[in-house]
Design a protein around this motif. Structure first.
Motif, mmCIF file in Angstrom:
data_model
loop_
_atom_site.group_PDB
_atom_site.id
_atom_site.type_symbol
_atom_site.label_atom_id
_atom_site.label_comp_id
_atom_site.label_asym_id
_atom_site.label_seq_id
_atom_site.Cartn_x
_atom_site.Cartn_y
_atom_site.Cartn_z
ATOM 1 N N ARG A 44 -4.127 61.024 35.857
ATOM 2 C CA ARG A 44 -3.865 62.807 35.876
ATOM 3 C C ARG A 44 -4.910 63.311 34.991
ATOM 4 N NH1 ARG A 44 2.421 63.619 37.613
ATOM 5 N NH2 ARG A 44 2.232 62.099 38.754
ATOM 6 N N GLY A 45 -5.716 64.279 35.525
ATOM 7 C CA GLY A 45 -6.684 65.075 34.700
ATOM 8 C C GLY A 45 -7.316 64.919 34.341
ATOM 9 N N GLU A 46 -7.248 63.996 33.410
ATOM 10 C CA GLU A 46 -8.561 63.211 32.545
ATOM 11 C C GLU A 46 -9.236 62.291 33.031
ATOM 12 O OE1 GLU A 46 -7.127 62.954 29.126
ATOM 13 O OE2 GLU A 46 -5.782 63.995 30.203
ATOM 14 N N PRO A 47 -10.555 62.061 32.095
ATOM 15 C CA PRO A 47 -11.787 61.359 32.793
ATOM 16 C C PRO A 47 -11.355 60.162 33.267
ATOM 17 C CG PRO A 47 -11.629 61.717 29.934
ATOM 18 C CD PRO A 47 -10.522 62.011 30.361
ATOM 19 N N PRO A 48 -12.010 59.265 34.477
ATOM 20 C CA PRO A 48 -12.067 58.074 34.778
ATOM 21 C C PRO A 48 -11.752 57.170 33.336
ATOM 22 C CG PRO A 48 -13.934 59.135 35.543
ATOM 23 C CD PRO A 48 -13.337 60.256 34.548
ATOM 24 N N THR A 49 -10.901 55.381 34.123
ATOM 25 C CA THR A 49 -10.882 54.787 33.350
ATOM 26 C C THR A 49 -11.729 53.618 33.828
ATOM 27 O OG1 THR A 49 -8.713 54.714 33.999
ATOM 28 C CG2 THR A 49 -8.325 55.950 32.510
ATOM 29 N N GLU A 50 -11.281 53.376 34.934
ATOM 30 C CA GLU A 50 -12.171 52.746 35.781
ATOM 31 C C GLU A 50 -13.205 52.761 37.049
ATOM 32 O OE1 GLU A 50 -10.018 48.700 35.921
ATOM 33 O OE2 GLU A 50 -10.098 49.482 38.246
ATOM 34 N N ILE A 51 -14.893 51.760 36.976
ATOM 35 C CA ILE A 51 -14.566 52.082 37.881
ATOM 36 C C ILE A 51 -15.349 51.119 39.008
ATOM 37 C CG2 ILE A 51 -16.809 52.291 39.335
ATOM 38 C CD1 ILE A 51 -18.363 53.666 35.938
ATOM 39 N N ASP A 59 -14.353 42.199 43.095
ATOM 40 C CA ASP A 59 -14.866 43.418 42.494
ATOM 41 C C ASP A 59 -15.576 43.470 41.168
ATOM 42 O OD1 ASP A 59 -13.564 44.868 45.230
ATOM 43 O OD2 ASP A 59 -12.176 45.626 44.085
ATOM 44 N N LEU A 60 -16.140 44.116 40.937
ATOM 45 C CA LEU A 60 -16.845 43.956 39.270
ATOM 46 C C LEU A 60 -16.168 45.528 39.134
ATOM 47 C CD1 LEU A 60 -19.083 44.564 36.877
ATOM 48 C CD2 LEU A 60 -20.383 45.860 38.878
ATOM 49 N N CYS A 61 -15.313 44.773 38.319
ATOM 50 C CA CYS A 61 -14.097 46.329 37.054
ATOM 51 C C CYS A 61 -15.496 46.412 36.036
ATOM 52 C CB CYS A 61 -12.902 45.120 36.988
ATOM 53 S SG CYS A 61 -12.317 44.947 38.677
ATOM 54 N N ILE A 62 -15.328 48.000 36.086
ATOM 55 C CA ILE A 62 -15.843 48.319 34.739
ATOM 56 C C ILE A 62 -14.912 49.184 34.372
ATOM 57 C CG2 ILE A 62 -17.723 49.444 33.572
ATOM 58 C CD1 ILE A 62 -19.221 48.786 36.097
ATOM 59 N N ALA A 63 -13.688 48.314 33.031
ATOM 60 C CA ALA A 63 -13.470 49.870 32.374
ATOM 61 C C ALA A 63 -14.344 50.737 31.383
ATOM 62 C CB ALA A 63 -12.422 49.011 31.626
ATOM 63 N N LEU A 64 -13.814 51.866 31.133
ATOM 64 C CA LEU A 64 -14.068 53.245 30.517
ATOM 65 C C LEU A 64 -13.535 53.033 29.566
ATOM 66 C CD1 LEU A 64 -15.416 55.186 33.532
ATOM 67 C CD2 LEU A 64 -17.061 53.550 32.048
ATOM 68 N N THR A 65 -13.198 52.909 27.915
ATOM 69 C CA THR A 65 -13.301 52.839 27.360
ATOM 70 C C THR A 65 -13.609 53.225 25.886
ATOM 71 O OG1 THR A 65 -11.594 51.389 25.395
ATOM 72 C CG2 THR A 65 -13.773 49.940 26.801
ATOM 73 N N ASP A 66 -13.458 54.283 24.482
ATOM 74 C CA ASP A 66 -13.866 54.320 23.418
ATOM 75 C C ASP A 66 -14.557 53.358 22.665
ATOM 76 O OD1 ASP A 66 -13.813 57.066 24.042
ATOM 77 O OD2 ASP A 66 -12.203 57.537 23.498
ATOM 78 N N PHE A 67 -14.346 51.977 23.017
ATOM 79 C CA PHE A 67 -14.800 51.403 21.687
ATOM 80 C C PHE A 67 -14.459 49.651 22.347
ATOM 81 C CE2 PHE A 67 -12.516 54.210 19.398
ATOM 82 C CZ PHE A 67 -12.835 54.627 18.587
#
Length: 132
Positions: A44-51, A59-67
């Motif tokens: 909700r309103g946040e940047p994407p967390t996964e592609i 599927d190729l799942c890419i978690a978007l994380t700060d670390f």
């Protein structure tokens, strides 16, 4: 039906990337390798967390994380593309580091490189299936 890139795997593949590399990861897997975008997950309103990119059954799942946890030594993703030369041309045009490897057989040619996040990737040519 035109051929597109495909993920070589026996199950879904999970890797990580920093959120700032969202566009570069889309270029690498979506345009360069030509995997189909399956989903981009937003909170909700946040940047994407996964592609997610879809290939055949997996599927190729890419978690978007700060670390992100990045494994740059072992090959994390193996893909096949219709033309290794086209991919090499695009990488060369962008001055993107890659190694071209040749085995003993004509069909044993591949590229080894890191995706924009630093995950080790192998790209091979997708050879057509022989019909008997």
């Amino acid at each position: 039906m035109s051929q597109t890139g495909r993920l070589v795997a026996i199950a879904d593949v999970f890797i990580e990337s920093h959120p700032s590399l969202f566009e570069q990861m889309h270029w690498f897997y979506g345009e360069l390798i030509d995997l189909r975008t399956a989903a981009t997950i937003h909170d909700r309103g946040e940047p994407p967390t996964e592609i997610r990119f879809r290939s055949d059954r997996h599927d190729l799942c890419i978690a978007l994380t700060d670390f992100p946890k990045i494994e740059s030594i072992d090959v994390r993703v193996i893909c096949e593309v219709p033309s290794l030369e086209d991919v090499t041309d695009q990488l060369t045009e962008r001055k993107y580091d890659h190694d071209r490897l040749h085995g003993l057989a004509h069909t044993d040619r591949r590229l080894h490189l890191l995706d924009p996040a630093g995950n080790r990737v192998e790209i091979r040519r997708l050879w057509p299936q022989r019909t008997v």
